[in-house]
Design a protein around this motif. Sequence first.
Motif, mmCIF file in Angstrom:
data_model
loop_
_atom_site.group_PDB
_atom_site.id
_atom_site.type_symbol
_atom_site.label_atom_id
_atom_site.label_comp_id
_atom_site.label_asym_id
_atom_site.label_seq_id
_atom_site.Cartn_x
_atom_site.Cartn_y
_atom_site.Cartn_z
ATOM 1 N N GLU A 111 6.619 -28.786 8.008
ATOM 2 C CA GLU A 111 6.250 -29.478 6.771
ATOM 3 C C GLU A 111 6.773 -30.913 6.715
ATOM 4 O OE1 GLU A 111 4.199 -28.179 4.478
ATOM 5 O OE2 GLU A 111 4.035 -26.343 5.681
ATOM 6 N N ALA A 112 7.615 -31.316 7.648
ATOM 7 C CA ALA A 112 8.198 -32.665 7.626
ATOM 8 C C ALA A 112 7.137 -33.754 7.672
ATOM 9 C CB ALA A 112 9.173 -32.836 8.780
ATOM 10 N N ILE A 113 5.996 -33.468 8.265
ATOM 11 C CA ILE A 113 4.937 -34.471 8.356
ATOM 12 C C ILE A 113 4.427 -34.876 6.967
ATOM 13 C CG2 ILE A 113 2.998 -32.866 8.614
ATOM 14 C CD1 ILE A 113 1.924 -34.873 10.775
ATOM 15 N N ARG A 114 4.623 -34.018 5.970
ATOM 16 C CA ARG A 114 4.213 -34.350 4.595
ATOM 17 C C ARG A 114 4.936 -35.587 4.056
ATOM 18 N NH1 ARG A 114 1.164 -30.367 2.314
ATOM 19 N NH2 ARG A 114 1.420 -28.261 3.106
ATOM 20 N N THR A 115 6.110 -35.903 4.611
ATOM 21 C CA THR A 115 6.906 -37.018 4.109
ATOM 22 C C THR A 115 6.625 -38.329 4.836
ATOM 23 O OG1 THR A 115 8.742 -36.507 5.596
ATOM 24 C CG2 THR A 115 8.757 -35.431 3.431
ATOM 25 N N ALA A 116 5.780 -38.306 5.857
ATOM 26 C CA ALA A 116 5.492 -39.511 6.635
ATOM 27 C C ALA A 116 4.637 -40.486 5.830
ATOM 28 C CB ALA A 116 4.787 -39.148 7.933
ATOM 29 N N VAL A 148 -0.981 -33.517 5.804
ATOM 30 C CA VAL A 148 -0.771 -34.918 5.436
ATOM 31 C C VAL A 148 -1.459 -35.212 4.109
ATOM 32 C CG1 VAL A 148 -1.198 -37.306 6.142
ATOM 33 C CG2 VAL A 148 -0.561 -35.592 7.850
ATOM 34 N N GLY A 149 -0.783 -35.971 3.250
ATOM 35 C CA GLY A 149 -1.348 -36.334 1.952
ATOM 36 C C GLY A 149 -2.614 -37.170 2.076
#
Length: 190
Positions: A111-116, A148-149
């Motif tokens: 889920e870390a990619i959500r913060t990119a 990704v958002g």
Amino acid sequence: MDKMKLRRKLMEQRACLSPERRRANAVGIRETLLDQPWVQMAGLVACYWSIGSEPETHGLVFALWKHGATVMLPVHKSDDDLDWAVYDGPDTLAPGRSGIMEPVDARRGVEAIRTAALVIVPALAVDARTGVRLGRGGGSYDRALARVGPNVPTVALLHDGELIDGVPAEPHDQAVRYAATPVGLTRLMR
């Protein structure tokens, strides 16, 4: 053309690129991206460590890091999903599960990619009309891109001639917003 035939054709074309052409392509892509204000301002960038005939990202990753961005690189999990870890310079990489260089830093989770603020992904081709990317067929990056958002810039790196019309798509295939080639950056329709 079906995905398998298109993949094979593109891989054959990439295999014909000379080392000099590959180096020139890498420089062109890197400079194009680093000239973009939204790339310069991205504090957390998800990228990848290129292998084989992919557009080379080693210089791009290093440049982003040297310019102050936190760069996350994927760590391939046994189920082919992507975990993420922070790149902290060239000495912080080690061969991973498939021999691909991965950061030795602590894993941040899928889920870390959500913060990119910026996501840079590999592709064999991207559809010039829809932005759908064609990967190698494992689905790893489609799963990651689905997290990704909607307002985060997603960029696929391509060699010349890989931004094409008619990339075969299935429901799980994810589109990207931009394609970066050695000659420039193309914004794609979503």
